[in-house]
Design a protein around this motif. Structure first.
Motif, PDB file in Angstrom:
ATOM      1  N   MET A 115       1.671   5.686  11.334  1.00 11.75           N
ATOM      2  CA  MET A 115       1.032   5.972  10.054  1.00 11.75           C
ATOM      3  C   MET A 115       0.860   7.461   9.777  1.00 11.75           C
ATOM      4  N   ARG A 116       1.402   8.313  10.624  1.00 10.52           N
ATOM      5  CA  ARG A 116       1.240   9.754  10.445  1.00 10.52           C
ATOM      6  C   ARG A 116       2.458  10.345   9.734  1.00 10.52           C
ATOM      7  N   ASP A 117       2.257  11.461   9.069  1.00  9.99           N
ATOM      8  CA  ASP A 117       3.352  12.147   8.390  1.00  9.99           C
ATOM      9  C   ASP A 117       3.999  13.216   9.258  1.00  9.99           C
ATOM     10  N   ILE A 168       4.342   3.730   7.785  1.00  7.27           N
ATOM     11  CA  ILE A 168       3.669   3.993   6.513  1.00  7.27           C
ATOM     12  C   ILE A 168       3.823   5.484   6.265  1.00  7.27           C
ATOM     13  N   SER A 226       3.922   8.974   3.454  1.00  5.40           N
ATOM     14  CA  SER A 226       3.634   9.624   2.175  1.00  5.40           C
ATOM     15  C   SER A 226       4.964  10.022   1.548  1.00  5.40           C
ATOM     16  N   ARG A 260       3.113   4.942   1.366  1.00  2.32           N
ATOM     17  CA  ARG A 260       1.654   4.878   1.516  1.00  2.32           C
ATOM     18  C   ARG A 260       0.963   4.331   0.264  1.00  2.32           C
ATOM     19  N   ARG A 261       1.474   4.654  -0.917  1.00  2.00           N
ATOM     20  CA  ARG A 261       0.849   4.178  -2.153  1.00  2.00           C
ATOM     21  C   ARG A 261       0.875   2.658  -2.244  1.00  2.00           C
ATOM     22  N   ALA A 276       0.313   0.740   0.342  1.00  2.06           N
ATOM     23  CA  ALA A 276      -0.503   0.244   1.458  1.00  2.06           C
ATOM     24  C   ALA A 276      -1.996   0.383   1.188  1.00  2.06           C
ATOM     25  N   SER A 277      -2.367   0.832   0.016  1.00  3.26           N
ATOM     26  CA  SER A 277      -3.773   1.136  -0.268  1.00  3.26           C
ATOM     27  C   SER A 277      -4.714  -0.042  -0.092  1.00  3.26           C
TER      28      SER A 277
END
Length: 175
Positions: A24-26, A77, A79, A108-109, A111-112
Motif C-alpha cells: 500500500m506504499r508509494d 494499492i 496513488s 487508491r481513489r 479503495a477509499s
C-alpha cells in the motif's frame, strides 16, 4: 502478535495453498536497488526475451512455490499518477508474473471505502499474517507476525476486496 518472524523463503516454503501480499506504499527504499533505479532512470528496461538478464533469487523462490501448487497473489494499492518508484516497479513487474505470481493494481481513489490494515502484509494459508513495517522514507524497520484469527480475517477480507477491484497487471496502464 510477535516480532519473531520467519524469513521470506521460510514463509513461502511453509505455504501449502496460497500466499498473498498486499502493498500500500508509494515508495519502498530497498537496500541494493539504487543501482537498478539509476539505470532505469537512464532508460534501461528489462528485456522479456533475455530472462537471464533479469532473473534473480526471489523469482526462483516464486517459481518453486508456484510449482508446488501454491497460488501467489500480490495486490498493490497505488496513488495516481504513480510515484517514480512505482513506475520503476511497474516496468519490471512482468518478471514476477512470468515466475508465477498474479498481480493486480488498484488506484487508491478506488479503495477509499475499503477496510484496510495499517501496514503491508503477507497472508499465508489463512493462518498467519506477517506485517511489514517501514519508516516514512520507505525503509524497512521490522516485521510483526500474527496468527490471531481476527487479524487473519481482517487481512483476508482486505486482500480479497483489493483483489476484486484490482486491475490485472497486463491490463493496468499507469498514469
Amino acid at each position: 502478535m510477535t516480532d519473531k518472524a520467519p524469513t521470506y523463503p521460510d514463509l513461502l516454503r511453509s505455504a501449502t495453498e496460497r500466499a498473498v501480499h498486499l502493498e500500500m506504499r508509494d515508495i519502498y527504499t530497498v537496500e541494493g536497488e539504487q543501482e537498478r533505479i539509476t539505470a532505469w532512470r537512464a532508460g534501461h528496461r528489462w528485456d522479456r526475451a533475455d530472462r537471464t538478464s533479469w532473473w534473480r533469487p526471489w523469482l526462483d523462490l516464486v517459481v518453486e512455490t508456484a510449482a508446488r501448487g501454491v497460488v501467489l497473489r500480490r495486490g498493490r494499492i497505488v496513488s495516481e499518477p504513480l510515484s517514480e518508484y512505482l513506475r520503476y516497479s511497474h516496468s519490471y513487474a512482468f518478471t514476477n508474473v512470468e515466475a508465477g505470481e498474479e498481480l493486480r493494481w488498484l488506484p487508491r481513489r478506488r479503495a477509499s471505502d475499503l477496510a484496510l490494515p495499517g501496514n503491508d502484509f503477507w497472508l499465508v494459508d489463512h493462518r498467519l499474517v506477517l506485517f511489514n513495517h517501514f519508516d516514512g522514507e520507505g525503509r524497512p524497520t521490522g516485521v510483526e507476525v500474527s496468527e490471531d484469527p481476527d487479524v487473519v480475517k481482517l487481512c483476508s477480507s482486505a486482500f480479497e476486496a483489493v483483489w476484486e477491484r484490482g486491475v490485472d497487471h497486463d491490463a493496468y496502464q499507469p498514469s
